[in-house]
Design a protein around this motif. Structure first.
Motif: not given
Length: 310
Positions: A137-143, A275-284
């Motif tokens: 869920i978090s990756v889908a929301l982040a992207v 938005l954060s660097y961590e959020t972008l990093r977790n996307v893949g």
């Protein structure tokens, strides 16, 4: 302690500034992103996210006071066929790209429905049906959120470059941008007529969460009956009916819509601040490539349909 107090003060100053008439939708989002990447948001996300959701919903309801029923019906009719075709296209493309990239089935489906209908709202509605876990869920929301942010900056200049009319741009926004906040933000930056069309078509599009949820239950053999219908859509429709049939002074409806637009700008500032660097990093890499290809596909299809139908 002093540093955190100063960050909170600056954050609140920018939040108030985003309500002013000098701040457009892209600027409000950019201010939030700039603050998040430089100073880091001083408030925890569990406190900010509920504010974002409530503020966005009430802002959308307020925008309904700027519409007449005949305008809403016309926009809905123009967007109906486009909506059906684009949702079907995204879901088919989602299945093909997911297999080619060998992406997790649940994650690819979440990103697909978020792209097809209304971003985070669709993901929230579908997640319990397919039993998605927290990371998916978090990756889908982040992207989806990342592409939403980019779309808010890209769509208006592209629309002007291509010479799209207000009506064409409003429809294109409702098709190609995932989340309601960025759809309304981009359309608001393009013009008043584009805003009316984009908001109406996007919210009508959000109702497709219901049939899509039923389809998802069948595809994933789920037994859950939890289908979340965005209640603010009803509030938006009610606001249109009130504005159409009740003799409300124009100064009141204009004030409500002005306040709603200011609320939208504040919403975008708050969204940017999460938005954060961590959020972008977790996307893949794979989910990002998958999402970008889906987004490019629906954007190009949307342009083609808008040109053909207008």
């Amino acid at each position: 302690m002093k540093n955190n107090t100063l960050r909170k003060f600056l954050f609140l100053i920018l939040a108030v500034f985003s309500l002013s008439p000098w701040v457009s939708s892209p600027i409000a989002l950019a201010l939030g992103i700039a603050f998040a990447f430089t100073l880091k948001t001083p408030f925890p996300l569990p406190k900010i996210n509920p504010v974002i959701h409530r503020l966005l919903k009430f802002s959308i309801i307020g925008l309904g006071f700027g519409l007449q029923l005949n305008e809403a019906l016309k926009a809905g009719q123009n967007g109906f066929l486009i909506t059906i075709m684009s949702i079907g296209f995204v879901l088919i493309l989602c299945g093909l790209l997911g297999k080619i990239l060998k992406l997790d089935k649940i994650l690819s489906y979440l990103i697909g429905v978020g792209t097809a209908i209304c971003g985070g709202s669709a993901i929230a509605a579908i997640s319990p049906i397919i039993k998605a876990n927290g990371k998916q869920i978090s990756v889908a929301l982040a992207v989806i959120f990342t592409l939403n942010s980019i779309a808010l900056f890209i769509y208006p200049p592209v629309g002007h470059l291509l010479g799209l009319s207000q009506e064409q741009f409003g429809l294109w926004c409702a098709i190609g941008i995932h989340d309601t906040s960025s759809v309304v933000g981009a359309a608001n930056n393009y013009g008043e007529e584009a805003l009316k069309i984009a908001t109406t078509v996007k919210l009508a599009r959000a109702l497709w969460i219901i049939p899509l949820s039923l389809l998802t239950m069948w595809l994933f053999k789920g037994k859950s009956n939890r289908i979340k219908i965005p209640w603010f859509i009803g509030g938006f429709v009610l606001a249109i009916l009130v504005n159409t049939y009740l003799p409300i002074p124009e100064v009141i409806t204009n004030t409500i819509t002005f306040t709603a637009k200011a609320g939208l700008h504040l919403t975008l500032f708050l969204i940017g601040s999460t938005l954060s660097y961590e959020t972008l990093r977790n996307v893949g890499v794979k989910p990002l490539i998958f999402s970008v290809l889906l987004w490019i596909g629906i954007s190009l299809l949307g342009l083609l349909m808008v040109y053909e139908m207008m």
